[in-house]
Design a protein around this motif. Sequence first.
Motif, mmCIF file in Angstrom:
data_model
loop_
_atom_site.group_PDB
_atom_site.id
_atom_site.type_symbol
_atom_site.label_atom_id
_atom_site.label_comp_id
_atom_site.label_asym_id
_atom_site.label_seq_id
_atom_site.Cartn_x
_atom_site.Cartn_y
_atom_site.Cartn_z
ATOM 1 N N CYS A 14 -13.032 25.527 56.251
ATOM 2 C CA CYS A 14 -12.695 24.587 55.175
ATOM 3 C C CYS A 14 -13.709 24.715 54.033
ATOM 4 O O CYS A 14 -13.344 24.641 52.856
ATOM 5 C CB CYS A 14 -12.688 23.152 55.700
ATOM 6 S SG CYS A 14 -11.552 22.902 57.062
ATOM 7 N N LYS A 17 -12.784 27.625 51.942
ATOM 8 C CA LYS A 17 -11.654 27.291 51.069
ATOM 9 C C LYS A 17 -12.133 26.498 49.854
ATOM 10 O O LYS A 17 -11.668 26.723 48.737
ATOM 11 C CB LYS A 17 -10.604 26.469 51.831
ATOM 12 C CG LYS A 17 -9.828 27.246 52.862
ATOM 13 C CD LYS A 17 -8.816 26.317 53.511
ATOM 14 C CE LYS A 17 -8.082 26.952 54.656
ATOM 15 N NZ LYS A 17 -7.177 25.999 55.309
ATOM 16 N N GLU A 20 -13.857 28.893 47.388
ATOM 17 C CA GLU A 20 -12.879 29.679 46.633
ATOM 18 C C GLU A 20 -12.207 28.829 45.562
ATOM 19 O O GLU A 20 -12.020 29.286 44.424
ATOM 20 C CB GLU A 20 -11.822 30.263 47.576
ATOM 21 C CG GLU A 20 -12.343 31.387 48.446
ATOM 22 C CD GLU A 20 -11.328 31.860 49.464
ATOM 23 O OE1 GLU A 20 -10.136 31.527 49.346
ATOM 24 O OE2 GLU A 20 -11.730 32.571 50.400
ATOM 25 N N ALA A 21 -11.832 27.613 45.903
ATOM 26 C CA ALA A 21 -11.176 26.721 44.940
ATOM 27 C C ALA A 21 -12.116 26.396 43.780
ATOM 28 O O ALA A 21 -11.697 26.382 42.619
ATOM 29 C CB ALA A 21 -10.719 25.440 45.631
ATOM 30 N N ASN A 60 -9.163 20.446 42.732
ATOM 31 C CA ASN A 60 -8.731 21.732 43.289
ATOM 32 C C ASN A 60 -9.105 21.861 44.758
ATOM 33 O O ASN A 60 -8.335 22.414 45.550
ATOM 34 C CB ASN A 60 -9.332 22.888 42.484
ATOM 35 C CG ASN A 60 -8.704 23.021 41.119
ATOM 36 O OD1 ASN A 60 -7.633 22.489 40.862
ATOM 37 N ND2 ASN A 60 -9.380 23.723 40.230
ATOM 38 N N CYS A 61 -10.270 21.365 45.134
ATOM 39 C CA CYS A 61 -10.684 21.413 46.539
ATOM 40 C C CYS A 61 -9.774 20.543 47.405
ATOM 41 O O CYS A 61 -9.440 20.906 48.525
ATOM 42 C CB CYS A 61 -12.139 20.984 46.685
ATOM 43 S SG CYS A 61 -13.319 22.206 46.078
ATOM 44 N N LYS A 63 -6.696 20.044 46.959
ATOM 45 C CA LYS A 63 -5.412 20.737 47.127
ATOM 46 C C LYS A 63 -5.445 21.657 48.344
ATOM 47 O O LYS A 63 -4.446 21.788 49.040
ATOM 48 C CB LYS A 63 -5.076 21.572 45.880
ATOM 49 C CG LYS A 63 -4.632 20.757 44.698
ATOM 50 C CD LYS A 63 -4.318 21.682 43.527
ATOM 51 C CE LYS A 63 -4.102 20.897 42.263
ATOM 52 N NZ LYS A 63 -4.000 21.780 41.083
ATOM 53 N N VAL A 64 -6.578 22.332 48.570
ATOM 54 C CA VAL A 64 -6.666 23.274 49.690
ATOM 55 C C VAL A 64 -7.175 22.632 50.976
ATOM 56 O O VAL A 64 -6.892 23.096 52.059
ATOM 57 C CB VAL A 64 -7.551 24.501 49.344
ATOM 58 C CG1 VAL A 64 -6.931 25.319 48.236
ATOM 59 C CG2 VAL A 64 -8.970 24.113 49.019
ATOM 60 N N GLU A 65 -7.929 21.531 50.840
ATOM 61 C CA GLU A 65 -8.488 20.835 52.013
ATOM 62 C C GLU A 65 -8.562 19.358 51.707
ATOM 63 O O GLU A 65 -9.542 18.881 51.151
ATOM 64 C CB GLU A 65 -9.872 21.427 52.323
ATOM 65 C CG GLU A 65 -10.417 21.017 53.661
ATOM 66 C CD GLU A 65 -9.458 21.311 54.798
ATOM 67 O OE1 GLU A 65 -9.211 20.380 55.579
ATOM 68 O OE2 GLU A 65 -8.952 22.436 54.913
#
Length: 72
Positions: A14, A17, A20-21, A60-61, A63-65
């Motif tokens: 996580c 992720k 990257e975000a 943005n974070c 959104k992915v986690e």
Amino acid sequence: MKKTYKIDVDCANCANKMEEAAQKTAGVAAATVNFMALKMVVEFEDGQDPRAVMEAVRKNCKKVEDDCEIFL
């Protein structure tokens, strides 16, 4: 300019992720997440407002986690 933020994340995957975000967010020159220390170091592009950029990074974070947190 570089700033360090405390984060809350459950696992190393996580954290990757989140990193990257953050790196893909406009206004961010570089971002690294240290899962063991629960910290995110963000280097901002010149002329950017760190507060506004970090709001975008947090969004943005999420959104992915969705259960991660960045303490601004």
